[in-house]
Design a protein around this motif. Structure first.
Motif, PDB file in Angstrom:
ATOM      1  N   VAL A   4      -0.301   5.664   3.144  1.00 19.46           N
ATOM      2  CA  VAL A   4      -0.393   6.862   2.314  1.00 19.46           C
ATOM      3  C   VAL A   4       0.933   7.117   1.598  1.00 19.46           C
ATOM      4  N   TYR A   5       2.029   6.953   2.326  1.00 17.96           N
ATOM      5  CA  TYR A   5       3.355   7.133   1.719  1.00 17.96           C
ATOM      6  C   TYR A   5       3.589   6.072   0.637  1.00 17.96           C
ATOM      7  N   LEU A   6       3.270   4.827   0.928  1.00 15.18           N
ATOM      8  CA  LEU A   6       3.511   3.750  -0.034  1.00 15.18           C
ATOM      9  C   LEU A   6       2.629   3.884  -1.274  1.00 15.18           C
ATOM     10  N   LEU A   7       1.423   4.380  -1.086  1.00 12.56           N
ATOM     11  CA  LEU A   7       0.520   4.576  -2.220  1.00 12.56           C
ATOM     12  C   LEU A   7       0.990   5.692  -3.147  1.00 12.56           C
ATOM     13  N   THR A   8       1.552   6.728  -2.562  1.00 12.89           N
ATOM     14  CA  THR A   8       1.912   7.904  -3.362  1.00 12.89           C
ATOM     15  C   THR A   8       3.357   7.898  -3.844  1.00 12.89           C
ATOM     16  N   GLU A   9       4.236   7.180  -3.155  1.00 10.72           N
ATOM     17  CA  GLU A   9       5.664   7.252  -3.475  1.00 10.72           C
ATOM     18  C   GLU A   9       6.232   5.952  -4.036  1.00 10.72           C
ATOM     19  N   THR A  10       5.450   4.875  -4.095  1.00 12.82           N
ATOM     20  CA  THR A  10       5.937   3.600  -4.632  1.00 12.82           C
ATOM     21  C   THR A  10       4.898   3.028  -5.596  1.00 12.82           C
ATOM     22  N   ARG A  11       5.322   1.964  -6.298  1.00  9.33           N
ATOM     23  CA  ARG A  11       4.411   1.267  -7.202  1.00  9.33           C
ATOM     24  C   ARG A  11       3.984  -0.095  -6.626  1.00  9.33           C
ATOM     25  N   LEU A  12       4.150  -0.270  -5.331  1.00  5.61           N
ATOM     26  CA  LEU A  12       3.731  -1.516  -4.713  1.00  5.61           C
ATOM     27  C   LEU A  12       2.238  -1.743  -4.916  1.00  5.61           C
ATOM     28  N   SER A  13       1.851  -2.984  -5.143  1.00  4.05           N
ATOM     29  CA  SER A  13       0.433  -3.310  -5.292  1.00  4.05           C
ATOM     30  C   SER A  13      -0.286  -3.154  -3.960  1.00  4.05           C
ATOM     31  N   LEU A  14      -1.609  -3.067  -4.031  1.00  8.10           N
ATOM     32  CA  LEU A  14      -2.389  -2.958  -2.798  1.00  8.10           C
ATOM     33  C   LEU A  14      -2.200  -4.191  -1.930  1.00  8.10           C
ATOM     34  N   SER A  15      -2.049  -5.343  -2.575  1.00  3.36           N
ATOM     35  CA  SER A  15      -1.819  -6.583  -1.822  1.00  3.36           C
ATOM     36  C   SER A  15      -0.479  -6.540  -1.103  1.00  3.36           C
ATOM     37  N   ASP A  16       0.554  -6.041  -1.779  1.00  5.55           N
ATOM     38  CA  ASP A  16       1.877  -5.940  -1.151  1.00  5.55           C
ATOM     39  C   ASP A  16       1.864  -4.945   0.004  1.00  5.55           C
ATOM     40  N   ILE A  17       1.187  -3.816  -0.191  1.00  5.89           N
ATOM     41  CA  ILE A  17       1.100  -2.813   0.871  1.00  5.89           C
ATOM     42  C   ILE A  17       0.372  -3.391   2.081  1.00  5.89           C
ATOM     43  N   SER A  68      -4.573  -8.100   7.841  1.00  4.98           N
ATOM     44  CA  SER A  68      -4.875  -9.519   7.695  1.00  4.98           C
ATOM     45  C   SER A  68      -5.222  -9.900   6.261  1.00  4.98           C
ATOM     46  N   SER A  69      -5.698  -8.925   5.473  1.00  2.00           N
ATOM     47  CA  SER A  69      -6.051  -9.187   4.074  1.00  2.00           C
ATOM     48  C   SER A  69      -6.135  -7.870   3.315  1.00  2.00           C
ATOM     49  N   PRO A  70      -6.014  -7.909   1.980  1.00  2.00           N
ATOM     50  CA  PRO A  70      -6.171  -6.680   1.186  1.00  2.00           C
ATOM     51  C   PRO A  70      -7.547  -6.046   1.366  1.00  2.00           C
ATOM     52  N   SER A  71      -8.570  -6.886   1.499  1.00  2.00           N
ATOM     53  CA  SER A  71      -9.911  -6.323   1.652  1.00  2.00           C
ATOM     54  C   SER A  71     -10.051  -5.582   2.982  1.00  2.00           C
ATOM     55  N   TYR A  72      -9.450  -6.114   4.048  1.00  2.00           N
ATOM     56  CA  TYR A  72      -9.496  -5.414   5.339  1.00  2.00           C
ATOM     57  C   TYR A  72      -8.706  -4.110   5.258  1.00  2.00           C
ATOM     58  N   PHE A  73      -7.580  -4.125   4.542  1.00  2.00           N
ATOM     59  CA  PHE A  73      -6.820  -2.889   4.330  1.00  2.00           C
ATOM     60  C   PHE A  73      -7.678  -1.845   3.624  1.00  2.00           C
ATOM     61  N   SER A  74      -8.375  -2.255   2.567  1.00  2.00           N
ATOM     62  CA  SER A  74      -9.218  -1.314   1.817  1.00  2.00           C
ATOM     63  C   SER A  74     -10.351  -0.772   2.684  1.00  2.00           C
ATOM     64  N   GLN A  75     -10.971  -1.650   3.468  1.00  2.00           N
ATOM     65  CA  GLN A  75     -12.052  -1.205   4.352  1.00  2.00           C
ATOM     66  C   GLN A  75     -11.537  -0.208   5.388  1.00  2.00           C
ATOM     67  N   SER A  76     -10.390  -0.509   5.967  1.00  2.01           N
ATOM     68  CA  SER A  76      -9.818   0.363   6.996  1.00  2.01           C
ATOM     69  C   SER A  76      -9.417   1.701   6.405  1.00  2.01           C
ATOM     70  N   SER A  96     -11.294   4.867  -1.294  1.00  2.00           N
ATOM     71  CA  SER A  96     -10.534   3.626  -1.341  1.00  2.00           C
ATOM     72  C   SER A  96      -9.052   3.933  -1.564  1.00  2.00           C
ATOM     73  N   PRO A  97      -8.172   3.001  -1.209  1.00  2.00           N
ATOM     74  CA  PRO A  97      -6.748   3.226  -1.453  1.00  2.00           C
ATOM     75  C   PRO A  97      -6.427   3.397  -2.932  1.00  2.00           C
ATOM     76  N   LEU A  98      -7.134   2.689  -3.809  1.00  2.00           N
ATOM     77  CA  LEU A  98      -6.888   2.832  -5.245  1.00  2.00           C
ATOM     78  C   LEU A  98      -7.253   4.228  -5.723  1.00  2.00           C
ATOM     79  N   GLN A  99      -8.413   4.737  -5.285  1.00  2.00           N
ATOM     80  CA  GLN A  99      -8.808   6.103  -5.650  1.00  2.00           C
ATOM     81  C   GLN A  99      -7.796   7.117  -5.124  1.00  2.00           C
ATOM     82  N   TYR A 100      -7.323   6.900  -3.899  1.00  2.00           N
ATOM     83  CA  TYR A 100      -6.337   7.820  -3.312  1.00  2.00           C
ATOM     84  C   TYR A 100      -5.068   7.814  -4.132  1.00  2.00           C
ATOM     85  N   ARG A 101      -4.625   6.625  -4.568  1.00  2.00           N
ATOM     86  CA  ARG A 101      -3.405   6.540  -5.383  1.00  2.00           C
ATOM     87  C   ARG A 101      -3.571   7.280  -6.697  1.00  2.00           C
TER      88      ARG A 101
END
Length: 281
Positions: free
Chosen positions: A234-247, A254-262, A270-275
């Motif tokens: 949540v902090y990285l999404l709102t306070e940085t410009r790191l890509s979802l893959s980097d986060i 284990s993968s960007p898709s697992y991050f998005s699901q979690s 989704s993390p993109l909508q939250y950002r």
């Protein structure tokens, strides 16, 4: 001929509570180039007897000098490590003991105690070496012999005016193990951690870990690990410009898709909508 006769007082109280204390392990350590001096903690108390050399006991915020014939007691869940002098390499025997907490003046509140045993070195070392001999050879009845020798060692320590010990019931131990794992997760949640890793760190089975952690905190260790990663995301999404893959990679998913699901499972979007809705930069 003169005779001395002594009566044994069967009504006296044993200051060591055998129903609580338990010997877990004994090991011998000697300084070498591969010595790994990183802060760590154990779910049990450790008693070190320095048999040679000198160095420091390093705690979170201080270094305490230690030398030959010092006995150091570090309580359960206290982060520590040993730093050896290269000129005078440290050697020591360490005992892992379940069910005790050392208290000694101002040091007691810091989770450690040091007793200088120079005048009683041979006595203490005699029982310690016999304990090591029993646990190495494992002859019949060695469990009983080891517990007896442990009790003698604790009694020698407790007779010192600068040292006292309290006995911790097993009901308190499980909460300490859960706290130890929670603190480890808080410090290492970005790393690739499994339930087996956490159980190995706490020296307990993974099934017991899930039981005590859930009882203490209302969630499993893995779910707590996930929540810490989502909290950081949540902090990285709102306070940085790191890509979802980097986060995802930074936080140990284990993968960007697992991050998005979690993330969606926890936050409902989704993390993109939250950002898009919350980014501050």
């Amino acid at each position: 001929m003169s005779t001395s006769h002594y009566t044994f007082d069967s009504l006296s109280v044993n200051p060591v509570d055998r129903s609580v204390t338990k010997l877990l392990y004994v090991s011998v350590a000697r300084y070498s180039a591969e010595w790994n001096s990183t802060l760590h903690a154990h779910p049990c108390a450790e008693v070190f007897f320095v048999t040679g050399g000198q160095g420091f006991l390093r705690l979170f915020d201080s270094d305490i000098p230690i030398t030959t014939d010092d006995v150091i007691i570090v309580n359960a869940n206290v982060e520590h490590t040993e730093i050896s002098s290269e000129e005078y390499p440290l050697e020591y025997i360490v005992i892992g003991i379940d069910g005790i907490e050392a208290l000694s003046g101002d040091n007691g509140k810091d989770g450690y105690s040091i007793v200088h045993f120079q005048s009683e070195r041979e006595t203490f070392l005699f029982f310690l070496k016999n304990l090591l001999k029993e646990i190495e050879a494992k002859p019949p009845g060695y469990h009983t012999a080891c517990q007896d020798l442990l009790e003698i060692l604790l009694l020698h320590l407790m007779r010192r005016s600068e040292f006292s010990v309290t006995f911790v019931p097993s009901s308190r131990k499980s909460s300490k193990e859960a706290a130890l794992v929670r603190r480890f997760i808080d410090n290492h949640f970005k790393e690739d951690l499994s339930l087996d890793d956490l159980a190995e760190y706490a020296h307990i089975s993974k099934y017991y870990l899930v039981h005590i952690f859930t009882k203490e905190y209302g969630t499993s260790p893995i779910n707590y690990l996930l929540s810490r990663r989502i909290q950081e995301s949540v902090y990285l999404l709102t306070e940085t410009r790191l890509s979802l893959s980097d986060i995802s990679g930074t936080l140990g998913f284990s993968s960007p898709s697992y991050f998005s699901q979690s993330f969606r499972r926890v936050k409902g979007i989704s993390p993109l909508q939250y950002r898009i809705q919350n980014q501050n930069i």
